[in-house]
Structures are given as structure tokens and as C-alpha cells.
Scaffold this active site. Structure first.
Site, PDB file in Angstrom:
ATOM      1  N   GLU A  21       0.835  -1.209   0.000  1.00 55.35           N
ATOM      2  CA  GLU A  21       0.000   0.000   0.000  1.00 55.35           C
ATOM      3  C   GLU A  21       0.863   1.251   0.000  1.00 55.35           C
ATOM      4  OE1 GLU A  21      -3.988  -0.941   2.433  1.00 55.35           O
ATOM      5  OE2 GLU A  21      -2.143  -1.212   3.601  1.00 55.35           O
ATOM      6  N   LYS A  98     -11.513   3.557   1.375  1.00 55.10           N
ATOM      7  CA  LYS A  98     -10.491   2.894   0.557  1.00 55.10           C
ATOM      8  C   LYS A  98     -11.222   1.940  -0.379  1.00 55.10           C
ATOM      9  CE  LYS A  98      -6.484   1.613   2.176  1.00 55.10           C
ATOM     10  NZ  LYS A  98      -5.352   0.892   2.809  1.00 55.10           N
TER      11      LYS A  98
END
Length: 118
Positions: A21, A98
Site C-alpha cells: 500500500e 479505501k
């Protein structure tokens, strides 16, 4: 009183605790709602008497560009900036989502919702 909403602000950023990420990043959606007294600008039609949504959008983009491990942290930074920079705002709600999170399942998004008021 009144509300100003910015819906579906889309950004790509590198938030998260996983190494992937941090390096690759993910797509995010931010929804923002602020409360303010909009009586005066609704009559005067003057930008300097209202909450400028361009300013709000710029705060969101700036804070989303600064990496955080947690969505909670970036959401709080957005709230803090809005309350410190825009005196007309009395209440803020921010939702940071997200998209397609790496959580081992078929999940469209995860979201954090934070509120604050002056």
C-alpha cells in the site's frame, strides 16, 4: 444554517500499513459535509461571505497526499485543517473510503466516518 457537501472526491494515495500500500497506493473516495450559516451569502451572492468549496477540496487533496497508516488519521487531519482555516464552519463530517481494500475478500470499500464541531 446550511450545509455544503463535496461528494465522491476521488484520489490515489499511499495510505495503509502494508508495504504494498505504501509503494503502489490505492484509490480513495472522500465525502465531506460542513455546516455553516449560509444566510448572508444566500442573499448577497458574494463568494467571500460563504465557505468556498474550492478551499475545502484543496484541503482534502493536500491531506490525502500526505501518507498515513490509518484512514482515521487522515480524516482527523482534514477536520483539523477545515476547523482551523475556515471560521464559518461549525460542524464537519468526513468519510474516507479505501476502494477495493486488500483484506482478503470481495469488498468494494472500507470507510471511516469522523465528525467534529466547533
Amino acid at each position: 444554517m446550511g450545509k455544503i457537501r463535496l461528494n465522491n472526491i476521488r484520489v490515489h494515495s499511499n495510505h495503509g500499513c502494508l508495504k504494498e500500500e505504501m509503494l503502489i497506493g490505492s484509490d480513495y473516495r472522500v465525502d465531506l459535509e460542513v455546516d455553516a450559516d449560509l444566510t448572508k451569502p444566500s442573499k448577497s451572492d458574494k463568494l467571500n461571505e460563504t465557505v468556498d468549496y474550492v478551499h475545502l477540496n484543496n484541503i482534502v487533496k493536500d491531506e490525502m497526499a500526505t501518507r498515513s497508516n490509518l484512514l482515521e488519521h487522515v480524516a482527523q487531519r482534514i477536520i483539523d485543517r477545515i476547523l482551523s482555516e475556515i471560521s464559518q464552519v461549525t460542524h464537519v463530517e468526513v468519510i474516507v473510503s479505501k476502494i477495493n481494500p486488500p483484506i482478503g475478500g470481495d469488498v468494494e470499500s472500507v470507510a471511516v466516518v469522523l465528525n467534529a464541531q466547533r
